[in-house]
Design an enzyme around this catalytic site. Structure first.
Site, PDB file in Angstrom:
ATOM      1  N   MET A 102      -0.469  -6.583  -5.965  1.00  0.00           N
ATOM      2  CA  MET A 102       0.369  -6.573  -7.123  1.00  0.00           C
ATOM      3  C   MET A 102       1.877  -7.129  -6.609  1.00  0.00           C
ATOM      4  O   MET A 102       2.693  -7.017  -7.056  1.00  0.00           O
ATOM      5  CB  MET A 102       0.552  -5.217  -7.555  1.00  0.00           C
ATOM      6  CG  MET A 102      -0.447  -4.920  -8.167  1.00  0.00           C
ATOM      7  SD  MET A 102      -0.553  -3.547  -9.772  1.00  0.00           S
ATOM      8  CE  MET A 102       0.445  -1.922  -8.508  1.00  0.00           C
ATOM      9  N   HIS A 127       4.150  -6.544   1.846  1.00  0.00           N
ATOM     10  CA  HIS A 127       4.851  -5.824   2.935  1.00  0.00           C
ATOM     11  C   HIS A 127       3.760  -6.196   4.025  1.00  0.00           C
ATOM     12  O   HIS A 127       2.738  -6.745   3.873  1.00  0.00           O
ATOM     13  CB  HIS A 127       5.133  -4.468   2.745  1.00  0.00           C
ATOM     14  CG  HIS A 127       3.891  -3.712   2.136  1.00  0.00           C
ATOM     15  ND1 HIS A 127       2.771  -3.563   2.903  1.00  0.00           N
ATOM     16  CD2 HIS A 127       3.790  -3.138   0.928  1.00  0.00           C
ATOM     17  CE1 HIS A 127       1.911  -2.939   2.104  1.00  0.00           C
ATOM     18  NE2 HIS A 127       2.542  -2.470   1.003  1.00  0.00           N
ATOM     19  N   HIS A 176      -0.123  -5.768   3.498  1.00  0.00           N
ATOM     20  CA  HIS A 176      -0.775  -6.961   2.764  1.00  0.00           C
ATOM     21  C   HIS A 176      -0.973  -8.153   3.628  1.00  0.00           C
ATOM     22  O   HIS A 176      -1.942  -8.838   3.687  1.00  0.00           O
ATOM     23  CB  HIS A 176       0.052  -7.266   1.429  1.00  0.00           C
ATOM     24  CG  HIS A 176       0.436  -6.512   0.297  1.00  0.00           C
ATOM     25  ND1 HIS A 176       1.719  -5.893   0.056  1.00  0.00           N
ATOM     26  CD2 HIS A 176      -0.447  -5.839  -0.514  1.00  0.00           C
ATOM     27  CE1 HIS A 176       1.886  -5.093  -0.973  1.00  0.00           C
ATOM     28  NE2 HIS A 176       0.605  -5.177  -1.320  1.00  0.00           N
ATOM     29  N   GLU A 188      -7.432   0.724   3.245  1.00  0.00           N
ATOM     30  CA  GLU A 188      -7.945   2.047   3.037  1.00  0.00           C
ATOM     31  C   GLU A 188      -6.790   3.096   2.669  1.00  0.00           C
ATOM     32  O   GLU A 188      -7.261   4.430   2.426  1.00  0.00           O
ATOM     33  CB  GLU A 188      -8.474   2.521   4.629  1.00  0.00           C
ATOM     34  CG  GLU A 188      -9.880   1.887   4.908  1.00  0.00           C
ATOM     35  CD  GLU A 188     -10.379   2.131   6.215  1.00  0.00           C
ATOM     36  OE1 GLU A 188      -9.644   2.933   6.898  1.00  0.00           O
ATOM     37  OE2 GLU A 188     -11.545   1.616   6.341  1.00  0.00           O
ATOM     38  N   GLN A 197      -9.748   3.608  -4.181  1.00  0.00           N
ATOM     39  CA  GLN A 197      -9.756   2.463  -5.067  1.00  0.00           C
ATOM     40  C   GLN A 197     -10.856   1.755  -4.168  1.00  0.00           C
ATOM     41  O   GLN A 197     -11.872   1.097  -4.875  1.00  0.00           O
ATOM     42  CB  GLN A 197      -8.277   1.854  -4.875  1.00  0.00           C
ATOM     43  CG  GLN A 197      -8.589   0.258  -5.358  1.00  0.00           C
ATOM     44  CD  GLN A 197      -7.025  -0.085  -5.383  1.00  0.00           C
ATOM     45  OE1 GLN A 197      -6.234  -0.008  -6.151  1.00  0.00           O
ATOM     46  NE2 GLN A 197      -6.626  -1.159  -4.457  1.00  0.00           N
ATOM     47  N   VAL A 207      -2.052   0.437   7.246  1.00  0.00           N
ATOM     48  CA  VAL A 207      -0.933   0.009   8.175  1.00  0.00           C
ATOM     49  C   VAL A 207       0.364   0.704   7.897  1.00  0.00           C
ATOM     50  O   VAL A 207       0.705   1.163   6.512  1.00  0.00           O
ATOM     51  CB  VAL A 207      -0.404  -1.684   7.796  1.00  0.00           C
ATOM     52  CG1 VAL A 207       0.436  -2.209   8.728  1.00  0.00           C
ATOM     53  CG2 VAL A 207      -1.900  -2.463   8.031  1.00  0.00           C
ATOM     54  N   SER A 251       4.481  -0.845  -1.375  1.00  0.00           N
ATOM     55  CA  SER A 251       5.659  -1.543  -2.332  1.00  0.00           C
ATOM     56  C   SER A 251       6.416  -0.394  -2.949  1.00  0.00           C
ATOM     57  O   SER A 251       7.814  -0.625  -3.188  1.00  0.00           O
ATOM     58  CB  SER A 251       4.915  -2.469  -3.688  1.00  0.00           C
ATOM     59  OG  SER A 251       4.131  -3.076  -2.886  1.00  0.00           O
ATOM     60  N   ARG A 252       6.055   0.675  -3.227  1.00  0.00           N
ATOM     61  CA  ARG A 252       6.630   2.042  -3.815  1.00  0.00           C
ATOM     62  C   ARG A 252       7.698   2.672  -2.977  1.00  0.00           C
ATOM     63  O   ARG A 252       8.539   3.470  -3.231  1.00  0.00           O
ATOM     64  CB  ARG A 252       5.825   2.908  -4.385  1.00  0.00           C
ATOM     65  CG  ARG A 252       5.001   2.269  -5.707  1.00  0.00           C
ATOM     66  CD  ARG A 252       4.248   3.422  -6.627  1.00  0.00           C
ATOM     67  NE  ARG A 252       4.023   2.841  -7.703  1.00  0.00           N
ATOM     68  CZ  ARG A 252       2.642   2.356  -8.130  1.00  0.00           C
ATOM     69  NH1 ARG A 252       1.566   2.405  -7.240  1.00  0.00           N
ATOM     70  NH2 ARG A 252       2.413   2.107  -9.312  1.00  0.00           N
TER      71      ARG A 252
END
Ligand code: AMP
Length: 283
Positions: free
Chosen positions: A30, A34, A37, A148, A153, A176, A186-187
């Site tokens: 999304m 960071h 990803h 993970e 998900q 990570v 991201s949050r």
């Protein structure tokens, strides 16, 4: 790196690579990238000829009161980071391209998406499974990588791929973390400096649980009590769930008899953070 916005252009490009016998890897994201990803991208880079990242804040996985509108976005920065990581294609569709007017088809993975995050976010995994199924149809990857950190998900996607005979290999990548142990997300951008300090408790509680289990503790209740004690609810910290479950079915576990997943979701300020750890009993 080539940026593709349309489904038709993406499918045309993919058909060309497939005809040439090239392998394709996909990392769905999304955006607001960071290092977590980037690790996923690096993990698949060496294994495929064409590396595709998708950047799409998927509206169907957000509830009406959730953070779709204010989810952090910075496409220019994402494009720079993806380019530096050796990505070949960034697939960056607009919402209308993925969900045109009249859209009404969804993928539901019934059982593994029901507990844990499924309780407080009832339509979340339906949105995730639907968009990932669409990305697999559009990008036709040979390999796709998922973190993970979002363990439920990953389990949901594996189940969908198996149940719908999708011809794609799913790879799970370990979580990570920042230097102090906080799982990258991201949050995390929502956290104030004080809340950022408190967020470290998630990983600390997982560590405490691992220590207990390594010491021979088998009682789920005792382990979860310890976890909640470390998380310490109060100003800015509210637990959504802390749960032990079977890592394949995600059904609840009360006694540790084999490898068990400890999963948690905690609201810290405006951020809802999730984390998890495998607990492996000493033999
Ligand atoms: P997101 O952009 O948050 O939807 O995440 C895109 C992909 O990156 C998903 O497969 C996530 O599980 C994965 N991911 C996000 N954060 C991390 C992390 N800290 N470690 C490993 N994978 C992650």
């Amino acid at each position: 790196m080539r940026i593709i916005e349309s489904v038709a252009e993406m499918q045309q490009a993919v058909d060309g690579w497939r005809c040439e016998g090239k392998t394709i890897g996909l990392v769905p994201t999304m955006g607001y990238l960071h290092d977590g990803h980037l690790e996923l991208l690096r993990a698949v880079r060496a294994r495929v000829d064409v590396l595709v990242i998708s950047i799409f804040v998927n509206p169907t996985q957000f509830g009406p009161a959730e953070d779709f509108e204010r989810y952090p976005r910075d496409l220019d920065r994402d494009i720079r980071m993806a380019t530096e990581t050796g990505v070949d294609i960034a697939f960056v569709p607009r919402v209308k391209e993925i969900y045109p007017d009249g859209y009404q088809t969804f993928v539901t993975v019934t059982e593994v998406s029901a507990p844990l995050c499924g309780r407080s976010r009832p339509l979340f995994f339906r949105g995730v499974a639907t968009v990932v199924a669409k990305l697999f149809i559009i990008v036709k990857p040979h390999i796709a990588v998922f973190g993970e950190k979002d363990f439920q998900q990953l389990v949901t996607i594996r189940r969908m791929v198996q149940d719908l005979n999708m011809d794609v290999e799913i790879i799970g990548h370990p979580t990570v973390r920042e230097r102090d142990g906080l799982a990258m997300s991201s949050r995390n951008a929502y956290l104030t400096p004080e809340q950022r300090q408190k967020a470290v408790r998630l990983n600390r509680s997982l560590k405490e649980a691992r220590t207990l289990v390594q010491g021979g503790e088998k009682s789920g209740e005792l382990i979860l009590n310890k976890v909640r004690e470390v998380l310490a609810e109060g100003d800015d910290v509210r637990i959504d769930y802390t749960q032990l479950c079977d890592p394949t079915t995600l059904s609840e576990v009360r006694e540790i008899a084999g490898p068990t997943l400890l999963a948690l979701a905690v609201h810290v300020g405006a951020a809802r953070l999730i984390d998890n750890s495998m607990l492996n009993p000493s033999m």
